[in-house]
Design an enzyme around this catalytic site. Structure first.
Site, mmCIF file in Angstrom:
data_model
loop_
_atom_site.group_PDB
_atom_site.id
_atom_site.type_symbol
_atom_site.label_atom_id
_atom_site.label_comp_id
_atom_site.label_asym_id
_atom_site.label_seq_id
_atom_site.Cartn_x
_atom_site.Cartn_y
_atom_site.Cartn_z
ATOM 1 N N LYS A 77 56.662 22.654 -2.954
ATOM 2 C CA LYS A 77 55.417 23.397 -2.795
ATOM 3 C C LYS A 77 55.545 24.738 -3.517
ATOM 4 O O LYS A 77 56.609 25.368 -3.462
ATOM 5 C CB LYS A 77 55.166 23.609 -1.293
ATOM 6 C CG LYS A 77 53.862 24.314 -0.948
ATOM 7 C CD LYS A 77 53.719 24.423 0.577
ATOM 8 C CE LYS A 77 52.429 25.098 0.998
ATOM 9 N NZ LYS A 77 52.328 25.197 2.474
ATOM 10 N N SER A 152 48.222 23.262 4.577
ATOM 11 C CA SER A 152 48.158 23.816 3.252
ATOM 12 C C SER A 152 49.040 23.104 2.221
ATOM 13 O O SER A 152 48.819 23.249 1.021
ATOM 14 C CB SER A 152 48.561 25.291 3.309
ATOM 15 O OG SER A 152 49.917 25.433 3.666
ATOM 16 N N SER A 176 51.000 23.036 8.542
ATOM 17 C CA SER A 176 50.797 22.794 7.112
ATOM 18 C C SER A 176 51.645 21.691 6.502
ATOM 19 O O SER A 176 51.436 21.306 5.351
ATOM 20 C CB SER A 176 51.024 24.088 6.322
ATOM 21 O OG SER A 176 49.904 24.929 6.436
#
Lengths: 480, 482
Positions: A77, A152, A176
């Site tokens: 990420k 997210s 997330s």
């Protein structure tokens, strides 16, 4: 033709000469190229990944056993530092920023032989539940490109879901990792707070953030945790507790049936999708039938968890994001000014997206004198109460289960009310408020055709039970 | 001013920031040395790069505790840091990490000289925090340049209660703080380089009034002199303001050393809301009794103790004792000499006299002074025995000893033929010769001009080329002249 059925099989195939790291990397690069419309990656390290794969292949002959993540293709990420690579938090304010150092977790992946294939799209500064808040555009769910992947860590989930890498590292501040895992039908683990060093993870809310792992196979997730967890000289909040061999302990099944709790209020919540409720209740019956003790516990604090979570995380975020001011690095507005305050305002107004600004303002508000006690202090009290309650529950139970999310993946652009979006975090923020580990397991399919999962949580630092129990669940649901 | 000194009382509280002399910063391993090229002591952690985290420097905590123990503070067991949030370009993270709620040292006091007396100034707290970088406004015409080398340097902030009442007391207080931090080895005390900085909170009130007046904060006083000058100016300014019917505004002022005046930089209404909250990136830290006790045991004897010891055990005057306690190096040297010699007073006289003079003339200090305590003890003994005279010892032997670390006083005295003769037969020859050289003076002496004894002693000294012990010679002369 390359296919991936777990790291153990992959390593055997490498040792037997049935496949190569280069072949694996090509397979995933093709996956990425074929699914560019999903927008899972912000940047793909194509040449680099191929070079490292070739190097690993060259070093293979004669090796009896491989490093734990030898040749394992991993995406990260874009909130996790990888030296000399871009790092943006999917924000305009860091658009051309390059990290000068490796996050501890990344260093450990590399030391264990992993190949990092690219950095993945996400909500800006990890703030969001649908991956619709990225300066690099929305991410689409591979199961239905008209739907959101969750957030997210949406890009990281879709990359695993869509066979663009074997594992992804995400970050989980309030769900997330678990929520996009639920929406995408894969496994998403948020370890205990302090289990994995946060050094090199861009901070959203420091006392909640934790690096998490996405995978298709429980053993792989356990193995990756084993590699990245543990003490770190650069993070004083990380636990010094020894790291168990999670991947090995996963195999040993319990002698006694599990004692499992679920929150009565969670399953009776008006926001819970009926189909999710029904299948979760059916699974509880299956567990009971399999001999486990599953019991409802009263949890009257449920309505306080989301407000407490958003007060505390936005407070920390408002401070954590102060460093992005255009002075030392990052975006600086081309508009000239002689006034220092204007300079900050321009840089930050142009550099940050709407959701990030909303949370910075919320956080600044709840920390302001005059409001501090009503919001911040109160939320800290809720957090303490939750921790006490949690300790009490784990005195009697091995785990708490709940749906991961109250509803399955929704359509892109369908939700715009921030309060409604915040409230959907109701089941996941609890683990972050109390620091306990949580995992989302892809056990179910919704009538809409979308996957959804169940969330399992255990006591702090008890990932061994969490993973073994997950294994049992997957077997019971015939997913393993 | 003297017109008003009976009417108003000045109340002063001081905040002194001392940069701790640790090799690395408070929350990372970057170096802290002064004067390095700009932005060369800046890792991603100092610069607040995304993803970086702080880690507390244990030595800095220990240094703060040293100061706390020396000031008789209560050491806090459970400590945590807080974030003080504000935007400024030289503050890399947009917040300063500081001990807002739990200062590591609570309360305490510092003994200062006030006029002819000594008195305690109460402390409110001593807490740890990180320094900011330095904004340089005059390097470029258009831009402000920022040097982040200093950012993250550990500081302690030493905060008094509003206990000081004159500019001179403030002067004495800062002088004492500087001596203490140097004594403890926790800060070089160099105000010019900014290692020690002072902010003064000044207010006035009518004598007898209990309530504190509105205070003004004067910032960035970078010398002890400026602390005094700024307060003197402020007090006059405030009194004149009040006497002319005005009221003092709560504000922050800065001192202009060129004119010895202060000027307003911001009013209180513009005060920041710092939005303090516990620093979530640092685990709270516990200080065990054993840890604190260990630090206490490692502390050197403090000036207050030594002052007492020198006067009560060694019989020194208050003045001499204070001279020896001016800095730790001098006291250490004196202690080293008195550990092997019980000529306490003579040792004090030598150290505060000829040795201090030599050190000053040669720009040395006791830390790098070449004369060993053993050499000095030997010299003291020779003088004490009467084997050499003080002046020969100070002017001839001492310089030799300083030049040659392995030389001892007796060797030098012998080599230079400086040993005094105390053999009465030999002395008598010189005495007789002297008296016979000056028959007229002998007659005058005998008529009552007793002051001439010095002349005869001088003559003997000349004849003996300085080797005759003057005490014995005087006795002998008095005998002969009866």
């Amino acid at each position: 033709m390359f296919s991936f059925t777990g790291i153990k099989d992959y390593h055997n195939a490498l040792l037997n000469g049935q496949t190569t790291c280069v072949e694996a990397v090509h397979y995933y690069l093709n996956g990425i190229a074929a699914q560019q419309h999903l927008n899972a990656f912000i940047e793909v390290y194509k040449e680099e990944a191929l070079q490292r794969a070739a190097m690993l292949d060259a070093a293979l002959p004669g090796q009896q056993s491989l490093q734990p993540l030898y040749g394992v293709v991993i995406g990260i990420k874009d909130v996790i530092s990888y030296q000399d690579h871009g790092l943006t938090a999917a924000s305009g304010i860091l658009r051309n920023f390059v990290s000068l150092y490796n996050a501890t977790a990344v260093q450990r992946l590399l030391d264990a032989g992993a190949i990092i294939i690219g950095r993945q799209n996400c909500d800006e500064f990890a703030m969001g539940s649908a991956n619709e808040n990225s300066a690099y555009g929305i991410v689409r769910n591979a199961a239905d490109p008209e739907r959101v992947p969750g957030g997210s860590s949406g890009g990281s989930a879709v990359a695993v879901q869509g066979n663009m890498c074997m594992l992804s590292l995400g970050s989980d501040t309030g769900g997330s990792v678990r929520q996009p895992a639920d929406f995408c039908g894969i496994i998403g683990l948020k370890p205990s707070y302090g289990r994995v060093s946060r050094y090199g993870l861009i901070a959203y809310a420091s006392s909640f953030d934790q690096i998490g792992i996405f995978g298709l196979h429980l053993n792989d997730v356990a193995l990756a945790l084993e590699v990245i967890a543990g003490e770190d000289a650069f993070d004083s909040t990380v636990s010094t507790a020894p790291v168990p061999a999670y991947s090995e302990q996963l195999q040993t099944q319990p002698e006694k049936p599990y004692r499992i709790a679920y929150f009565k209020q969670a399953l009776e919540h008006p926001g819970l999708d009926p189909a999710i409720k029904e299948q979760t209740e059916a699974f509880i019956e299956t567990l009971t039938a399999a001999g486990h003790l599953v019991q409802a516990v009263d949890f009257d604090l449920l309505d306080y968890v989301v407000p407490a979570y958003y007060v505390l995380t936005t407070a920390e975020a408002s401070s954590n994001l102060s460093r992005y001011d255009g002075v030392k690095y990052g975006y600086r507005s081309p508009v000239a000014t002689d006034d220092l305050t204007d300079f900050y305002k321009q840089n930050r107004s142009e550099g940050f997206g709407a959701e990030v600004k909303r949370r910075i303002m919320l956080g600044t508000f709840v920390l302001s004198s005059g409001y501090y006690d009503a919001y911040f202090t109160k939320a800290q009290q809720v957090r303490r109460l939750l921790t006490q309650k949690t300790t009490a529950i784990f005195g009697e139970f091995d785990a708490i289960i709940s749906p991961t999310v109250p509803a399955p993946a929704f359509k892109i652009g369908e939700k715009s009310d921030p309060i409604e979006i915040f409230l959907a975090d109701i089941y996941t923020v609890f683990a972050n408020l109390t620091g306990i580990p949580g995992i989302s397991l892809p056990l179910f399919t919704h009538p809409s055709g979308m996957p959804f999962g169940i969330q399992v949580m255990t006591s702090q630092m008890n990932e061994v039970t969490l993973l073994s129990l997950s294994k049992t669940f997957m077997q019971i649901a015939a997913k393993d | 001013m003297s017109d008003y000194s009976d009417k108003y009382e000045t109340v002063i509280g001081l905040e002194v920031h001392a940069q701790l002399a640790t090799a690395s910063k408070l929350f990372c391993g970057d170096a802290t040395s002064f004067g390095a090229a700009p932005n060369t002591q800046v890792s991603p952690i100092t610069l607040g790069h995304p993803g970086t985290l702080p880690k507390t420097n244990r030595l800095a905590v220990e240094y703060a505790i040293r100061m706390g123990i020396a000031c008789n503070c209560t050491i806090t067991q459970n400590n945590y840091f807080a974030r003080k949030n504000y935007f400024y370009p030289d503050l890399p993270k947009g917040y300063q990490t500081s001990q807002h709620t739990t200062p590591v040292c609570d309360g305490g006091r510092v003994l200062i000289k006030s006029g002819n007396d000594s008195r305690f100034i109460r402390l409110n707290r001593i807490h740890l925090e990180e320094d900011a970088g330095k904004s340089i406004h005059d390097m470029d015409e258009v831009y402000t340049c920022i040097d982040y080398n200093r950012a993250g340097t550990p500081l302690i902030e030493i905060v008094t209660e509003p206990d000081l009442h004159t500019a001179d007391e403030a002067y004495q207080y800062v002088t004492e703080i500087r001596r203490l931090v140097r004594w403890l080895g926790i800060c070089d005390g160099n105000m010019e380089e900014g290692s020690l900085r002072c902010d003064a909170n000044v207010s006035i009130r009518l004598k007898g009034e209990q309530k504190l007046g509105t205070k003004v904060e004067v910032k960035n006083l970078n010398s002890i002199r400026n602390v005094k000058k700024a307060i003197e100016f402020e007090v006059v300014r405030m009194i004149e303001l009040v006497e002319s019917g005005g009221t003092v505004k709560q504000e922050t002022r800065s001192f202009d050393a060129a004119t010895d005046t202060t000027f307003a930089i911001r009013e209180k209404e513009e005060a920041n809301d710092y939005r303090y909250f516990p620093e979530p990136d640092l685990a709270p830290f516990m200080l065990s009794d054993a840890f604190v006790e260990g630090i206490k045991k490692s502390l050197p004897p403090l000036p207050e103790q030594l002052l007492q010891q020198y006067q009560q055990q060694y019989g020194l005057s208050e003045y001499d004792a204070a001279q020896l306690c001016m800095d730790k190096e001098t006291a250490d040297y004196y202690n080293a000499v008195t550990a092997i010699s019980n000529n306490y007073k003579a040792a004090a006289n030598w150290i505060t006299g000829p040795i201090r003079q030599y050190i000053n003339e040669n720009k040395l200090d006791f830390g790098n002074f070449p004369l060993t305590p053993q050499q000095l003890a030997g010299l003291l003994q020779l003088v004490d025995e009467g084997s050499v005279g003080f002046s020969a010892a100070a002017t001839k032997i001492l310089p030799e000893l300083i030049k040659h670390r392995d030389a001892d006083a007796l060797q030098v005295a012998t080599a230079q033929n400086l040993l005094q003769v105390s053999d009465s037969g030999e002395l008598e020859l010189w005495v007789n010769q002297a008296l016979s050289n000056m028959p007229d003076k002998v007659t005058e002496y005998k008529k009552g001009k007793k002051g001439l004894i010095g002349l005869f002693v001088g003559e003997v000294k000349k004849l003996s080329k300085g080797k005759a012990d003057p005490k014995l010679v005087t006795g002998l002369l008095q005998e002969k002249l009866k």
